[in-house]
Design an enzyme around this catalytic site. Sequence first.
Site, PDB file in Angstrom:
ATOM      1  CD  GLU A 284     -14.922  -3.415 -88.506  1.00  0.00           C
ATOM      2  OE1 GLU A 284     -14.819  -3.952 -87.377  1.00  0.00           O
ATOM      3  OE2 GLU A 284     -15.119  -2.196 -88.665  1.00  0.00           O
ATOM      4  CD1 TRP A 287     -11.190  -1.598 -86.627  1.00  0.00           C
ATOM      5  CD2 TRP A 287     -10.281  -1.365 -84.604  1.00  0.00           C
ATOM      6  NE1 TRP A 287     -11.266  -0.264 -86.286  1.00  0.00           N
ATOM      7  CE2 TRP A 287     -10.718  -0.091 -85.044  1.00  0.00           C
ATOM      8  CE3 TRP A 287      -9.683  -1.470 -83.352  1.00  0.00           C
ATOM      9  CZ2 TRP A 287     -10.577   1.062 -84.272  1.00  0.00           C
ATOM     10  CZ3 TRP A 287      -9.537  -0.317 -82.576  1.00  0.00           C
ATOM     11  CH2 TRP A 287      -9.972   0.924 -83.040  1.00  0.00           C
ATOM     12  CD1 TRP A 316     -15.258   0.606 -62.487  1.00  0.00           C
ATOM     13  CD2 TRP A 316     -16.726   1.688 -63.771  1.00  0.00           C
ATOM     14  NE1 TRP A 316     -14.625   0.930 -63.649  1.00  0.00           N
ATOM     15  CE2 TRP A 316     -15.498   1.599 -64.465  1.00  0.00           C
ATOM     16  CE3 TRP A 316     -17.796   2.336 -64.392  1.00  0.00           C
ATOM     17  CZ2 TRP A 316     -15.305   2.126 -65.739  1.00  0.00           C
ATOM     18  CZ3 TRP A 316     -17.611   2.866 -65.656  1.00  0.00           C
ATOM     19  CH2 TRP A 316     -16.381   2.761 -66.324  1.00  0.00           C
ATOM     20  CG  ASN A 351     -19.002  -3.781 -84.398  1.00  0.00           C
ATOM     21  OD1 ASN A 351     -18.516  -4.325 -83.415  1.00  0.00           O
ATOM     22  ND2 ASN A 351     -18.477  -2.690 -84.941  1.00  0.00           N
ATOM     23  CD1 TRP A 369     -14.022  -1.033 -67.613  1.00  0.00           C
ATOM     24  CD2 TRP A 369     -13.647  -2.992 -68.618  1.00  0.00           C
ATOM     25  NE1 TRP A 369     -12.727  -1.413 -67.314  1.00  0.00           N
ATOM     26  CE2 TRP A 369     -12.468  -2.597 -67.918  1.00  0.00           C
ATOM     27  CE3 TRP A 369     -13.640  -4.196 -69.322  1.00  0.00           C
ATOM     28  CZ2 TRP A 369     -11.307  -3.382 -67.906  1.00  0.00           C
ATOM     29  CZ3 TRP A 369     -12.484  -4.972 -69.312  1.00  0.00           C
ATOM     30  CH2 TRP A 369     -11.345  -4.557 -68.607  1.00  0.00           C
ATOM     31  CD1 TRP A 392     -17.184  -5.952 -73.947  1.00  0.00           C
ATOM     32  CD2 TRP A 392     -18.091  -4.294 -72.755  1.00  0.00           C
ATOM     33  NE1 TRP A 392     -18.530  -6.171 -73.900  1.00  0.00           N
ATOM     34  CE2 TRP A 392     -19.115  -5.172 -73.171  1.00  0.00           C
ATOM     35  CE3 TRP A 392     -18.430  -3.181 -72.001  1.00  0.00           C
ATOM     36  CZ2 TRP A 392     -20.460  -4.959 -72.847  1.00  0.00           C
ATOM     37  CZ3 TRP A 392     -19.764  -2.966 -71.674  1.00  0.00           C
ATOM     38  CH2 TRP A 392     -20.761  -3.850 -72.094  1.00  0.00           C
TER      39      TRP A 392
END
Length: 481
Positions: A284, A287, A316, A351, A369, A392
């Site tokens: 993590e 990331w 969208w 998460n 998004w 996202w």
Amino acid sequence: MSKQLVWFRNDLRTKDNQALTTAVASGKPVLAVYLVCRHQWKQHHLAPIQADLIMRRLAQLQQDLALLNIPLLVVEIDSFNHVPRCLTELCQQYQISDVHCHYQYELNEQQRDNAVLSALSSNNVSLLQYHGECVMPPGSVLTKNRENFKVFTPFRKTWVSGLTEREFSPIAAPAAIDQALLPEAFLALLKNNSPLPCSYDRADSSKWTCDDPSIIQQLRDFSASKAADYKQDRDFPALAATSNLSAYLALGMLSPRQCLARIYLDHPHCLDAQEGGAFTWLSEIVWREFYRHLIAVNPRLCKGEAFLAWTQSIAWQQDLHLLQAWQQGQTGYPIIDAAMRQLKYTGWMHNRLRMIVASFLTKDLLIDWREGERWFMQHLIDGDFASNNGGWQWAASTGTDAQPYFRIFNPTTQAQRFDPNGDFVRHWVPELSDIPGKKVHQPHSWAEKNGHRLAYPLPIVDHAIQRKLALSLFEQAKKST
């Protein structure tokens, strides 16, 4: 005697702070400053609860620095455009020769720092910058072709292989400066007890600690008692299985190197035991660095653009009713509503739930998004542009290393898998508290069988239908590009 200035940004700590340590090591008096940029905070959608945590932490940091005989000035200005002049005037007022700070990698912040560099240089003041947000700074983790990685797993492999003992050793807080060296102006600032200026909206963050001993103890407790089981427990929101350190990392109250050192101390074989919980938690941290490396070399990500160019063509849908239902936790999908209410009332979200609600917004409601990215930043106490944007875009299948667009989370099966007894849902959706066990994930089916009337909305969309529509939207966009 010339003085040093430490410009605090997202590095609100005295430990493992190279900018602060280097300034003190100069042997000259040190002044610290933090700039509250209210317009920039609003433009960047800073959550009121995070603003409150920042200000509480600044009050604590002011005390911690005072013990080192370093006064901290908190100055409120309007925007980044005012930063060069503000810092230049401070340097002139206090005879500053060097300004020390850590790099920030977002586009607005880089443009601000370039303007500051120019303004200070014109006044014979040096701007000295250090890498403090990452263990491995951008540009240090590259492919064999000396390019930036676009996929996480090979990035992590190279990141881990590049670690040396140096990366495991956080810098201790510097020793106190001899008070006899301080000019009268600094001594007067140390005695100033005026409230810190901040006109930005704030929400209560008192459930989050902001002092070093408590934060460090939280890291130690997690590493000692929960890290080993992190891999198997981390996806279950009803369990207290995560570290809850993200807010402290986002504001630099805790450094990634401190986290790395602690996890390695308690789990010395974690880098080799990559199937274990400690390595999963370490991933993590990686990331977090991966997304920072990306924005450092892809400034268009800071402009609201998708990483995958063809996804810019996705049509969208704009449906305010659906968006508001998602925002307020009134979608008729219990796991979605529980997660969104957790965010609204606590400023934090588990998460796994962040992934589920992001998939729901983009693949079920077919909403851009960017709406979700903005809503999260407006409410998260751990709001962090790089990680939020990366997460996202991953969920929306528009980013690097993204979930393929044909993989769409089913909110009901996700709920059944990760909240098997419905404990998390019943906590945050009390109108469903009478529904037993996993039946809470399909409340209207249970209510119909039991002749029960629910004060809870019906699902606002049909997942099976929306999944097909989502696939069609992505396929059309891909063909048209």
